[in-house]
Design a protein around this motif. Structure first.
Motif, PDB file in Angstrom:
ATOM      1  N   ILE A   6       0.862  -1.188   0.000  1.00  0.00           N
ATOM      2  CA  ILE A   6       0.000   0.000   0.000  1.00  0.00           C
ATOM      3  C   ILE A   6       0.896   1.234   0.000  1.00  0.00           C
ATOM      4  O   ILE A   6       1.896   1.270   0.727  1.00  0.00           O
ATOM      5  N   PRO A   7       0.581   2.261  -0.764  1.00  0.00           N
ATOM      6  CA  PRO A   7       1.419   3.474  -0.740  1.00  0.00           C
ATOM      7  C   PRO A   7       1.542   4.026   0.675  1.00  0.00           C
ATOM      8  O   PRO A   7       0.548   4.132   1.409  1.00  0.00           O
ATOM      9  N   SER A   8       2.766   4.366   1.075  1.00  0.00           N
ATOM     10  CA  SER A   8       2.977   4.903   2.420  1.00  0.00           C
ATOM     11  C   SER A   8       2.244   6.224   2.625  1.00  0.00           C
ATOM     12  O   SER A   8       2.037   6.651   3.769  1.00  0.00           O
ATOM     13  N   ASP A   9       1.814   6.867   1.536  1.00  0.00           N
ATOM     14  CA  ASP A   9       1.052   8.114   1.653  1.00  0.00           C
ATOM     15  C   ASP A   9      -0.186   7.925   2.530  1.00  0.00           C
ATOM     16  O   ASP A   9      -0.596   8.847   3.247  1.00  0.00           O
ATOM     17  N   CYS A  56       0.512   3.007  10.540  1.00  0.00           N
ATOM     18  CA  CYS A  56       1.866   2.773  10.032  1.00  0.00           C
ATOM     19  C   CYS A  56       1.970   1.688   8.972  1.00  0.00           C
ATOM     20  O   CYS A  56       3.000   1.581   8.301  1.00  0.00           O
ATOM     21  N   GLY A  57       0.948   0.842   8.814  1.00  0.00           N
ATOM     22  CA  GLY A  57       0.974  -0.152   7.751  1.00  0.00           C
ATOM     23  C   GLY A  57       1.883  -1.331   7.986  1.00  0.00           C
ATOM     24  O   GLY A  57       2.138  -2.112   7.067  1.00  0.00           O
ATOM     25  N   ILE A  58       2.360  -1.512   9.205  1.00  0.00           N
ATOM     26  CA  ILE A  58       3.262  -2.630   9.508  1.00  0.00           C
ATOM     27  C   ILE A  58       2.431  -3.832   9.958  1.00  0.00           C
ATOM     28  O   ILE A  58       1.668  -3.751  10.920  1.00  0.00           O
ATOM     29  N   ASP A  59       2.632  -4.936   9.268  1.00  0.00           N
ATOM     30  CA  ASP A  59       1.811  -6.129   9.470  1.00  0.00           C
ATOM     31  C   ASP A  59       2.648  -7.242  10.095  1.00  0.00           C
ATOM     32  O   ASP A  59       2.689  -8.355   9.598  1.00  0.00           O
ATOM     33  N   GLN A  60       3.302  -6.918  11.207  1.00  0.00           N
ATOM     34  CA  GLN A  60       4.227  -7.866  11.828  1.00  0.00           C
ATOM     35  C   GLN A  60       4.073  -7.813  13.345  1.00  0.00           C
ATOM     36  O   GLN A  60       3.843  -6.742  13.922  1.00  0.00           O
ATOM     37  N   GLU A  61       4.235  -8.971  13.987  1.00  0.00           N
ATOM     38  CA  GLU A  61       4.103  -9.080  15.430  1.00  0.00           C
ATOM     39  C   GLU A  61       5.206  -8.298  16.151  1.00  0.00           C
ATOM     40  O   GLU A  61       6.251  -7.999  15.580  1.00  0.00           O
ATOM     41  N   GLU A  62       4.945  -7.989  17.436  1.00  0.00           N
ATOM     42  CA  GLU A  62       5.894  -7.311  18.329  1.00  0.00           C
ATOM     43  C   GLU A  62       6.297  -5.929  17.810  1.00  0.00           C
ATOM     44  O   GLU A  62       7.399  -5.451  18.090  1.00  0.00           O
ATOM     45  N   GLN A 104      10.071   2.275   4.258  1.00  0.00           N
ATOM     46  CA  GLN A 104       9.377   2.407   2.976  1.00  0.00           C
ATOM     47  C   GLN A 104       7.881   2.145   3.118  1.00  0.00           C
ATOM     48  O   GLN A 104       7.067   2.828   2.494  1.00  0.00           O
ATOM     49  N   LEU A 105       7.513   1.168   3.931  1.00  0.00           N
ATOM     50  CA  LEU A 105       6.091   0.844   4.105  1.00  0.00           C
ATOM     51  C   LEU A 105       5.343   1.920   4.879  1.00  0.00           C
ATOM     52  O   LEU A 105       4.198   2.250   4.549  1.00  0.00           O
TER      53      LEU A 105
END
Length: 430
Positions: A6-9, A56-62, A104-105
């Motif tokens: 997804i665009p970071s915008d 923030c668009g981050i799809d990760q644990e912790e 970047q994300l």
């Protein structure tokens, strides 16, 4: 992740909106969801905390997100904390985000490892006047499981008892109710994948098919189109099962003469679709089934027309109830004289239509949004009236997803077949 980046915008835009709601000296912290255990060494699949993903668009644990607009050092005004990987993790679990990939994300330039959070937070917290902390304030939430946010609230109040604490959820409910163009694009992708799954079923459903076989057809089509899978536990309900609102066993064989209610949809990039359709298992509705189907469809059309800027939740549902009353009288299910004498706080139509007509849709299927806010451009609602008659073994619900704009609304599912005759034609043309 299966979905395209997804665009970071989107996330930069969301954080810009969010900052404006913090008091001077406000510091906000968002924590990722836990990976939930099952038994032995088993775990459930990871599902990111939706507020954190929104920002923030981050799809990760912790993962931890810290937003502190008044930090003395500019680099600390937004910080992302990531789980640090190593060779062992890479071998057993696969790739984890690098700091550069996270930049970047998300568009966030300051990235640390999660194990550094306590020291960095402790160095910033005394610059802050207010600590904004997160917890689940959704009206439908009934979970007794403690979250990472719950543990963090307890940690902060024990370690920093003299700070002033603020709730994040009122801000998030306001922001997330109105979708940006980028968000609508992700919802539309989830809808388009859902449409492919539904069309796949039109040539598959027939007498003798089992509900779980229908479920299998859908998950195949969803995943092959980059979906994470179902947006929610699918409801595939034939016969009288269609009268159970949250029927999820999906273990009955479909018989000739049944209607099959499908409340099923895909998720894409953590954004959700929400679709309901009804199919005649034999390929053609009976006269009674079609009469009920068309009544529900007419209610849906009138309800959809009310999903416009300036309307409000309470008046909307009252008006939909009046439309439903008229249709139920026409079907012979209610008596108009009894309706005229009914208790307005306990309307008779609720015997056959006992749930709400609409809810917000987005990163959560029952997404954030207050029932006391007027409808605004950018809000996405479901529209899902239904009629359920257990004694006749018929349950009909129809549902589309509707985007409110300044000039009316847009049916994001207008391309998915819904007319009874169209459904019959498509089922019998394959």
């Amino acid at each position: 992740m299966r979905y395209e980046p997804i665009p970071s915008d989107l996330f930069i835009h969301n954080r810009d909106k969010f900052r404006r709601h913090l008091k001077p000296g406000g510091l906000a912290v968002f924590n990722a969801n836990d990976i939930m255990p099952t038994n032995a060494d088993g775990t459930m699949g990871f599902k990111q905390q939706s507020d954190l993903f929104y920002l923030c668009g981050i799809d990760q644990e912790e993962t931890i997100l810290l937003i502190f607009p008044d930090a003395k050092e500019a680099k600390h005004r937004e910080i992302l904390f990531l789980r640090e990987t190593n060779e062992h993790i890479a071998i057993w679990e696969g790739h984890k985000l690098t700091k550069e990939e996270a930049r970047q994300l998300s568009g966030i330039q300051t990235v640390y490892w999660t194990h550094q959070f306590a020291n960095i937070f402790n160095g910033l917290v005394f610059e802050a006047e207010y600590l904004y902390l997160n917890t689940n304030e959704h009206l439908r939430n009934s979970s007794e499981v403690q979250t990472r946010d719950d543990r963090f609230i307890r940690y902060c109040k024990e370690k920093y008892p003299l700070h002033k604490y603020e709730r994040l959820q009122p801000i998030m409910h306001r922001l997330r109710a109105v979708k940006s163009v980028w968000e609508v694009e992700q919802i539309q992708k989830a809808i388009d994948i859902t449409a492919k799954g539904f069309r796949r079923l039109l040539g598959f459903v027939r007498p003798g098919v089992w509900e779980y076989e229908v479920e299998a057809e859908l998950i195949h089509e969803f995943i092959r189109n980059r979906s994470n899978g179902f947006a929610y536990t699918p409801i595939i309900a034939s016969g009288v099962n269609a009268c159970v609102l949250h029927y999820i066993e999906n273990n009955r064989q479909c018989h000739a003469g049944d209607v099959l209610l499908l409340d099923v949809a895909a998720q894409y990039a953590n954004y959700n679709a929400d679709l309901t359709r009804v199919l005649p298992v034999s390929g053609k509705f009976t006269q009674r089934q079609k009469a009920i189907y068309n009544a529900v469809y007419r209610v849906m059309l009138e309800a959809k027309a009310m999903l416009v800027t300036g309307n409000n939740w309470i008046d909307y549902h009252k008006e939909v109830g009046k439309v439903m009353e008229s249709e139920l009288i026409g079907l012979g299910l209610l008596d108009k004289h009894e309706v005229a004498r009914q208790d307005p706080d306990n309307p008779l139509y609720k015997k056959y239509f006992m749930h709400g007509t609409s809810h917000h849709l987005g990163l959560d299927v029952h997404d954030y949004g207050s029932r006391y806010h007027v409808f605004e451009p950018g809000m996405v609602f479901t529209c899902e009236p239904g009629i359920y008659i257990p004694e006749e073994g018929i349950g009909i619900r129809l549902e589309n997803d509707i985007l409110i704009t300044e000039n009316g609304n847009i049916d994001l599912m207008a391309h998915i077949p819904i007319l009874a005759e169209e459904i019959e034609d498509l089922m019998n043309s394959r």
